[in-house]
Structures are given as structure tokens and as C-alpha cells.
Design a protein around this motif. Structure first.
Motif, PDB file in Angstrom:
ATOM      1  N   HIS A  17      37.322  15.196  29.374  1.00 42.38           N
ATOM      2  CA  HIS A  17      37.594  16.157  30.454  1.00 42.38           C
ATOM      3  C   HIS A  17      36.661  16.033  31.658  1.00 42.38           C
ATOM      4  CE1 HIS A  17      40.155  18.061  27.488  1.00 42.38           C
ATOM      5  NE2 HIS A  17      39.140  17.988  26.655  1.00 42.38           N
ATOM      6  N   ASP A  18      35.763  15.058  31.639  1.00 48.07           N
ATOM      7  CA  ASP A  18      34.782  14.873  32.714  1.00 48.07           C
ATOM      8  C   ASP A  18      33.955  16.142  32.941  1.00 48.07           C
ATOM      9  OD1 ASP A  18      33.401  13.344  34.611  1.00 48.07           O
ATOM     10  OD2 ASP A  18      34.708  14.006  36.240  1.00 48.07           O
ATOM     11  N   LEU A  19      33.606  16.817  31.843  1.00 46.75           N
ATOM     12  CA  LEU A  19      32.756  18.006  31.891  1.00 46.75           C
ATOM     13  C   LEU A  19      31.567  17.809  30.962  1.00 46.75           C
ATOM     14  CD1 LEU A  19      35.251  21.010  31.464  1.00 46.75           C
ATOM     15  CD2 LEU A  19      34.006  20.391  33.546  1.00 46.75           C
ATOM     16  N   SER A  20      30.413  18.299  31.368  1.00 44.52           N
ATOM     17  CA  SER A  20      29.247  18.316  30.487  1.00 44.52           C
ATOM     18  C   SER A  20      29.235  19.630  29.710  1.00 44.52           C
ATOM     19  CB  SER A  20      27.970  18.205  31.314  1.00 44.52           C
ATOM     20  OG  SER A  20      27.804  19.364  32.123  1.00 44.52           O
ATOM     21  N   VAL A  21      28.424  19.716  28.678  1.00 45.29           N
ATOM     22  CA  VAL A  21      28.295  20.970  27.934  1.00 45.29           C
ATOM     23  C   VAL A  21      27.810  22.101  28.842  1.00 45.29           C
ATOM     24  CG1 VAL A  21      27.002  22.156  26.106  1.00 45.29           C
ATOM     25  CG2 VAL A  21      28.090  19.960  25.625  1.00 45.29           C
ATOM     26  N   PRO A  22      26.794  21.885  29.704  1.00 41.68           N
ATOM     27  CA  PRO A  22      26.405  22.985  30.607  1.00 41.68           C
ATOM     28  C   PRO A  22      27.533  23.422  31.551  1.00 41.68           C
ATOM     29  CG  PRO A  22      24.648  21.368  30.498  1.00 41.68           C
ATOM     30  CD  PRO A  22      25.841  20.778  29.780  1.00 41.68           C
TER      31      PRO A  22
END
Length: 157
Positions: free
Chosen positions: A40-45
Motif C-alpha cells: 500500500h506504499d504506507l509505513s506503520v507510522p
């Protein structure tokens, strides 16, 4: 007069458990982050910010409150929100209640990304953590981490 304190050194068993905790949490968070980035091109933060926004009234939170909620510095949250804003995932605007502060608002596009990413994240939590812990172990972990967070942040989560 000099005051000395005695360091409560860890026993061999405590040291083994502590090192397992450090290695396990690092590996878990790295893997959850890698999965979210790949799918999803998202980091955990970033994911955590989207979750907090999705749960807020009007999908909107003051930037300062958002930083406190996710436990990051205001500058780090501002930087993260800037990236999410460039992607159309969030927008920034004046706070509705006083007009002086700045709020981050989750867009409909951002909410749809969060809905998809939630499946990846929750599957990872199930596969990498819950599959390795019984219900009692997981409950104990929750109680311990709740106490740690309350002690270090001075509030309940």
C-alpha cells in the motif's frame, strides 16, 4: 554528601527475556512495515496516523493532538502529514473550533486506502503475533504494555 544508587541488574533469565522482547518487537514492527509498504506504499507510522484520523469525529484531529496520540514529535508528524497530503490521503485546514490551530483531515481517498491497508496490517498481526501467543499470553502482554505506556506517558491508552 554523596548519594549512590544500586543498579538492579537483570538476572540471566530476565536478560534472556529482555533480549527476546527487543528482537521480537523489532522483527515484528519491521515485518509489519515491510508488508504495508509493499502492498500500500504506507509505513506503520503513516498507517497509525490514518487509523487515528479515521476514528476521530469528522476524521479530523488537531496536529498537536495527533502528535501526542501517536507518540511522535510535532515535526515528525508534520513531515508525515505533508507526504500524505501530497498523495491526497489527508488535507490540512484550520481547526473548526477556534480557527487558529491546524487540523489534519482524512480524505475519502485516504479512507479507502486505509480500508485496504487494514486487511494487510491485521493479517500480519494475526500471522506474526497472535499465532505465536495464546489468549492468556496476549492478555498479559496487553496488561504489561498498558502499564508501561501509562507510567511513561502519564495517561491511559
Amino acid at each position: 554528601m554523596e548519594t549512590t544508587t544500586v543498579t538492579p541488574w537483570l538476572s540471566a533469565e530476565q536478560q534472556r527475556i529482555w533480549r527476546s522482547f527487543l528482537g521480537g518487537t523489532t522483527a515484528l514492527m519491521d515485518r509489519l512495515d515491510r508488508d504495508l509498504r509493499a502492498a500500500h506504499d504506507l509505513s506503520v507510522p503513516e498507517y497509525e496516523i490514518l487509523v487515528r484520523l479515521s476514528e476521530a469525529p469528522g476524521r479530523s484531529i488537531r496536529m498537536a493532538e495527533l502528535a501526542d496520540a501517536v507518540g511522535h514529535s510535532r515535526s515528525r508528524v508534520t513531515h508525515t502529514i505533508s507526504r500524505l497530503e501530497r498523495e491526497g490521503i489527508v488535507v490540512r485546514g484550520q481547526c473548526a473550533d477556534d480557527g487558529r490551530g491546524v487540523s489534519a483531515v482524512l480524505t475519502d481517498h485516504g479512507f479507502s486506502i486505509l480500508e485496504a491497508a487494514a486487511h494487510t496490517h491485521v493479517q500480519g498481526v494475526n500471522d506474526y503475533l497472535l499465532a505465536n501467543a495464546g489468549a492468556e499470553d496476549f492478555a498479559a502482554l496487553g496488561r504489561i504494555m498498558h502499564k508501561v505506556a501509562a507510567q511513561l506517558h502519564g495517561k491511559n491508552f
